[in-house]
Scaffold this active site. Structure first.
Site, PDB file in Angstrom:
ATOM      1  N   CYS A  86       3.012  -3.184   4.201  1.00 15.95           N
ATOM      2  CA  CYS A  86       2.118  -2.035   4.487  1.00 15.95           C
ATOM      3  C   CYS A  86       2.765  -1.416   5.828  1.00 15.95           C
ATOM      4  O   CYS A  86       3.883  -1.767   6.240  1.00 15.95           O
ATOM      5  CB  CYS A  86       0.736  -2.457   4.552  1.00 15.95           C
ATOM      6  SG  CYS A  86       0.277  -3.700   5.937  1.00 15.95           S
ATOM      7  N   ASP A  95       0.908  -1.197   0.001  1.00 24.81           N
ATOM      8  CA  ASP A  95       0.038  -0.031  -0.135  1.00 24.81           C
ATOM      9  C   ASP A  95       0.894   1.270   0.059  1.00 24.81           C
ATOM     10  O   ASP A  95       2.145   1.167  -0.355  1.00 24.81           O
ATOM     11  CB  ASP A  95      -0.921  -0.060   0.992  1.00 24.81           C
ATOM     12  CG  ASP A  95      -0.374  -0.060   2.600  1.00 24.81           C
ATOM     13  OD1 ASP A  95       0.769   0.346   2.724  1.00 24.81           O
ATOM     14  OD2 ASP A  95      -1.094   0.099   3.524  1.00 24.81           O
ATOM     15  N   HIS A 101       9.139 -24.388   9.134  1.00 24.69           N
ATOM     16  CA  HIS A 101       8.178 -25.135   9.928  1.00 24.69           C
ATOM     17  C   HIS A 101       6.742 -24.990   9.221  1.00 24.69           C
ATOM     18  O   HIS A 101       5.879 -25.897   9.324  1.00 24.69           O
ATOM     19  CB  HIS A 101       7.999 -24.743  11.183  1.00 24.69           C
ATOM     20  CG  HIS A 101       9.276 -25.406  12.021  1.00 24.69           C
ATOM     21  ND1 HIS A 101       9.411 -24.958  13.590  1.00 24.69           N
ATOM     22  CD2 HIS A 101      10.294 -25.993  11.779  1.00 24.69           C
ATOM     23  CE1 HIS A 101      10.649 -25.323  14.007  1.00 24.69           C
ATOM     24  NE2 HIS A 101      11.295 -25.822  13.046  1.00 24.69           N
ATOM     25  N   ARG A 126       7.841 -34.056   9.962  1.00 25.62           N
ATOM     26  CA  ARG A 126       6.377 -33.862  10.722  1.00 25.62           C
ATOM     27  C   ARG A 126       5.762 -32.395  10.717  1.00 25.62           C
ATOM     28  O   ARG A 126       4.621 -32.308  10.784  1.00 25.62           O
ATOM     29  CB  ARG A 126       6.906 -33.849  12.332  1.00 25.62           C
ATOM     30  CG  ARG A 126       7.864 -32.635  12.649  1.00 25.62           C
ATOM     31  CD  ARG A 126       8.201 -32.878  14.159  1.00 25.62           C
ATOM     32  NE  ARG A 126       8.706 -31.622  14.817  1.00 25.62           N
ATOM     33  CZ  ARG A 126       9.850 -31.069  14.911  1.00 25.62           C
ATOM     34  NH1 ARG A 126      10.714 -31.800  14.353  1.00 25.62           N
ATOM     35  NH2 ARG A 126       9.983 -29.937  15.410  1.00 25.62           N
ATOM     36  N   ILE A 132       0.200  -6.141   9.329  1.00 29.20           N
ATOM     37  CA  ILE A 132      -1.106  -6.869   9.910  1.00 29.20           C
ATOM     38  C   ILE A 132      -2.047  -6.915   8.995  1.00 29.20           C
ATOM     39  O   ILE A 132      -2.665  -7.988   8.701  1.00 29.20           O
ATOM     40  CB  ILE A 132      -1.553  -6.185  11.154  1.00 29.20           C
ATOM     41  CG1 ILE A 132      -0.247  -6.161  12.154  1.00 29.20           C
ATOM     42  CG2 ILE A 132      -2.447  -6.811  11.875  1.00 29.20           C
ATOM     43  CD1 ILE A 132      -0.468  -5.332  13.470  1.00 29.20           C
TER      44      ILE A 132
END
Length: 144
Positions: free
Chosen positions: A65, A8, A98, A131, A69
């Site tokens: 941004c 943005d 992971h 895993r 978030i």
């Protein structure tokens, strides 16, 4: 590797530095905007990048941004997307190893130097599988 990039208005200047880093490290970049510092709605750009990654048009995405978030919330609406908001280098490695994160979300407030360090680690770290594959499958459109 082809990388989809979006931002943005708050992420525009950092995006230019990120694109330069990506190109200097032999990545192909598709820039989905925004293309300046005029007010822009982050969900529009998050979805453009997320759709490109989900379709396989790009291997990974980078979204920027003010805080990262909003971008991460918007991008994660697609089940194929694992967008991670990362502020620390060690978390960039872990989200790739992971979680097989396919979109990196950055906050401009974290500063250029730290964001570029996070970017480098995110781009150079591979998914460990094993895993972790089972766990990634559980968050990838399984309806859990």
């Amino acid at each position: 590797m082809k990388i989809a990039v979006g931002n943005d208005h708050r992420g525009y200047k950092l995006k230019l530095k990120i694109i330069e880093w990506l190109k200097n490290n032999d990545h192909e970049v598709e820039d989905f905007g925004a293309y300046g510092e005029e007010s822009a709605d982050y969900p529009d750009y998050a979805m453009k990048v997320a759709r490109a990654v989900a379709r396989g048009d790009a291997k990974r995405g980078i979204l920027i941004c003010g805080t990262g978030i909003g971008m991460s919330m918007a991008a994660n609406k697609l089940p194929e997307i694992r967008a991670a908001l990362v502020y620390l280098p060690e978390f960039a490695a872990l989200t790739r190893k992971h979680n097989d994160a396919n979109i990196l979300c950055l906050g401009e407030i974290n500063g250029d130097d730290l964001n570029l360090e996070v970017l480098e680690i995110f781009m150079k770290t591979e998914f460990e599988g094993g895993r972790h594959q089972r766990r990634v499958a559980k968050i990838s459109g399984c309806g859990c």
